[in-house]
Design a protein around this motif. Sequence first.
Motif, PDB file in Angstrom:
ATOM      1  N   GLY A  24       5.278 -11.208  -3.646  1.00 44.53           N
ATOM      2  CA  GLY A  24       4.273 -10.466  -3.990  1.00 44.53           C
ATOM      3  C   GLY A  24       3.977  -9.121  -4.184  1.00 44.53           C
ATOM      4  O   GLY A  24       4.631  -8.672  -4.828  1.00 44.53           O
ATOM      5  N   THR A  25       2.198  -9.069  -4.659  1.00 46.61           N
ATOM      6  CA  THR A  25       2.371  -7.180  -5.305  1.00 46.61           C
ATOM      7  C   THR A  25       1.201  -6.527  -4.861  1.00 46.61           C
ATOM      8  O   THR A  25       0.453  -6.630  -3.881  1.00 46.61           O
ATOM      9  N   LEU A  26       1.102  -5.154  -4.623  1.00 48.02           N
ATOM     10  CA  LEU A  26       0.580  -4.413  -4.004  1.00 48.02           C
ATOM     11  C   LEU A  26       0.344  -3.644  -5.105  1.00 48.02           C
ATOM     12  O   LEU A  26       1.358  -2.800  -5.481  1.00 48.02           O
ATOM     13  N   TRP A  27      -1.202  -3.022  -5.707  1.00 45.02           N
ATOM     14  CA  TRP A  27      -1.705  -1.838  -6.111  1.00 45.02           C
ATOM     15  C   TRP A  27      -2.339  -0.821  -5.257  1.00 45.02           C
ATOM     16  O   TRP A  27      -3.411  -1.048  -4.508  1.00 45.02           O
ATOM     17  N   VAL A  28      -2.044   0.500  -4.731  1.00 48.73           N
ATOM     18  CA  VAL A  28      -2.973   1.153  -4.012  1.00 48.73           C
ATOM     19  C   VAL A  28      -3.282   2.848  -4.329  1.00 48.73           C
ATOM     20  O   VAL A  28      -2.672   3.737  -5.413  1.00 48.73           O
ATOM     21  N   ASN A  29      -5.010   3.526  -4.018  1.00 47.56           N
ATOM     22  CA  ASN A  29      -5.037   4.155  -4.901  1.00 47.56           C
ATOM     23  C   ASN A  29      -5.345   5.260  -4.242  1.00 47.56           C
ATOM     24  O   ASN A  29      -5.555   4.830  -3.034  1.00 47.56           O
ATOM     25  N   ILE A  30      -4.651   6.362  -4.148  1.00 46.08           N
ATOM     26  CA  ILE A  30      -5.175   7.344  -2.877  1.00 46.08           C
ATOM     27  C   ILE A  30      -5.453   8.934  -3.211  1.00 46.08           C
ATOM     28  O   ILE A  30      -5.422   9.184  -4.424  1.00 46.08           O
ATOM     29  N   THR A  31      -7.511   8.804  -3.252  1.00 45.60           N
ATOM     30  CA  THR A  31      -8.047   9.780  -3.599  1.00 45.60           C
ATOM     31  C   THR A  31      -8.327  10.338  -2.163  1.00 45.60           C
ATOM     32  O   THR A  31      -8.449   9.964  -1.017  1.00 45.60           O
ATOM     33  N   GLN A  32      -9.166  11.658  -2.733  1.00 45.29           N
ATOM     34  CA  GLN A  32      -9.929  12.216  -1.624  1.00 45.29           C
ATOM     35  C   GLN A  32     -11.175  12.278  -2.189  1.00 45.29           C
ATOM     36  O   GLN A  32     -11.893  12.234  -3.264  1.00 45.29           O
ATOM     37  N   ASP A  33     -12.582  11.833  -1.230  1.00 42.94           N
ATOM     38  CA  ASP A  33     -13.647  11.605  -0.794  1.00 42.94           C
ATOM     39  C   ASP A  33     -14.217  12.141   0.211  1.00 42.94           C
ATOM     40  O   ASP A  33     -14.308  12.236   0.918  1.00 42.94           O
ATOM     41  N   LYS A  34     -14.891  13.116  -0.446  1.00 38.67           N
ATOM     42  CA  LYS A  34     -15.996  14.283   0.951  1.00 38.67           C
ATOM     43  C   LYS A  34     -15.485  14.250   1.690  1.00 38.67           C
ATOM     44  O   LYS A  34     -15.386  14.435   3.083  1.00 38.67           O
ATOM     45  N   GLY A  35     -13.918  15.101   1.520  1.00 43.57           N
ATOM     46  CA  GLY A  35     -12.871  15.967   2.188  1.00 43.57           C
ATOM     47  C   GLY A  35     -12.151  15.222   2.953  1.00 43.57           C
ATOM     48  O   GLY A  35     -10.955  16.374   3.989  1.00 43.57           O
ATOM     49  N   GLU A  36     -11.690  13.778   3.120  1.00 44.82           N
ATOM     50  CA  GLU A  36     -10.982  13.160   3.137  1.00 44.82           C
ATOM     51  C   GLU A  36     -10.022  12.769   2.764  1.00 44.82           C
ATOM     52  O   GLU A  36     -10.855  12.608   1.226  1.00 44.82           O
ATOM     53  N   TYR A  37      -8.763  12.347   2.902  1.00 44.96           N
ATOM     54  CA  TYR A  37      -7.376  11.732   1.309  1.00 44.96           C
ATOM     55  C   TYR A  37      -7.800  10.190   2.278  1.00 44.96           C
ATOM     56  O   TYR A  37      -7.976   9.553   3.615  1.00 44.96           O
ATOM     57  N   SER A  38      -8.200   9.238   1.402  1.00 49.16           N
ATOM     58  CA  SER A  38      -8.111   7.975   2.094  1.00 49.16           C
ATOM     59  C   SER A  38      -7.431   7.117   1.073  1.00 49.16           C
ATOM     60  O   SER A  38      -7.133   7.127  -0.443  1.00 49.16           O
ATOM     61  N   ALA A  39      -7.032   6.250   1.330  1.00 49.71           N
ATOM     62  CA  ALA A  39      -6.126   4.923   0.221  1.00 49.71           C
ATOM     63  C   ALA A  39      -6.591   3.924   0.799  1.00 49.71           C
ATOM     64  O   ALA A  39      -7.873   3.413   1.282  1.00 49.71           O
ATOM     65  N   PHE A  40      -6.720   3.243  -0.857  1.00 52.75           N
ATOM     66  CA  PHE A  40      -8.066   2.667  -1.571  1.00 52.75           C
ATOM     67  C   PHE A  40      -7.068   0.753  -1.305  1.00 52.75           C
ATOM     68  O   PHE A  40      -6.622   1.404  -2.371  1.00 52.75           O
ATOM     69  N   VAL A  41      -7.257   0.193  -1.047  1.00 46.65           N
ATOM     70  CA  VAL A  41      -6.038  -0.779  -0.998  1.00 46.65           C
ATOM     71  C   VAL A  41      -6.958  -2.083  -2.504  1.00 46.65           C
ATOM     72  O   VAL A  41      -7.680  -2.630  -2.642  1.00 46.65           O
ATOM     73  N   CYS A  42      -6.878  -1.784  -3.508  1.00 48.67           N
ATOM     74  CA  CYS A  42      -7.273  -2.089  -4.899  1.00 48.67           C
ATOM     75  C   CYS A  42      -7.183  -3.421  -5.369  1.00 48.67           C
ATOM     76  O   CYS A  42      -7.424  -4.748  -5.269  1.00 48.67           O
ATOM     77  N   ASP A  43      -5.296  -4.088  -5.020  1.00 47.53           N
ATOM     78  CA  ASP A  43      -5.225  -5.634  -4.672  1.00 47.53           C
ATOM     79  C   ASP A  43      -4.132  -5.015  -3.982  1.00 47.53           C
ATOM     80  O   ASP A  43      -2.954  -5.121  -3.283  1.00 47.53           O
ATOM     81  N   ILE A  44      -3.868  -6.837  -3.348  1.00 46.33           N
ATOM     82  CA  ILE A  44      -2.898  -7.343  -2.663  1.00 46.33           C
ATOM     83  C   ILE A  44      -2.830  -8.373  -2.609  1.00 46.33           C
ATOM     84  O   ILE A  44      -3.676  -9.061  -2.614  1.00 46.33           O
ATOM     85  N   GLU A  45      -1.290  -9.212  -3.409  1.00 46.54           N
ATOM     86  CA  GLU A  45      -0.885 -10.292  -3.615  1.00 46.54           C
ATOM     87  C   GLU A  45      -0.530 -11.345  -2.594  1.00 46.54           C
ATOM     88  O   GLU A  45       1.000 -10.497  -2.668  1.00 46.54           O
TER      89      GLU A  45
END
Length: 157
Positions: free
Chosen positions: A72-93
């Motif tokens: 499979g595949t995984l695409w993750v974006n880690i950003t800071q939003d409103k003072g909190e670092y968050s991982a966003f799973v853009c795609d998992i297959e």
Amino acid sequence: MIRLQEMTPADYNTFMLAEIPKFAQSKMKGEGLSADEAMKVAVAIHKDFLPQGKSTPEHYFFNVMNDEEHVGTLWVNITQDKGEYSAFVCDIEIFEKYQGLGYGEKTMTLMEEFALKHGAQSIRLHVFGYNKVAQNLYTKLGFETTNINMKKTLVKK
């Protein structure tokens, strides 16, 4: 043993060749867009979201491997939003022949470990309403619903 392996540039190109049409299909199924509209939206979103392609900062692309087998595949974006670092799973297959074997759950666990190492305090994701299997997995893994968009198709009587 399941592991995340960083995509090479060639892997990324192959991933994107499949990712954009797959995303367009989801837009068609989930939002009722025509094939042309969905493809235009998918291309525009990926172009805007990844202006530097694989080198776009804070985006991570992985092959999901079971020993040496690509499952499979995984695409993750880690950003800071409103003072909190968050991982966003853009795609998992998880590729179809490997679905239902626990690879999705293990991949999400590995992604969570990766996100923690990169300072994330939470994980977010989007799942289309028709994807009940994924929704069930995410609920099992402790995700909570934060937003629901709904649609009703009207038919003239």
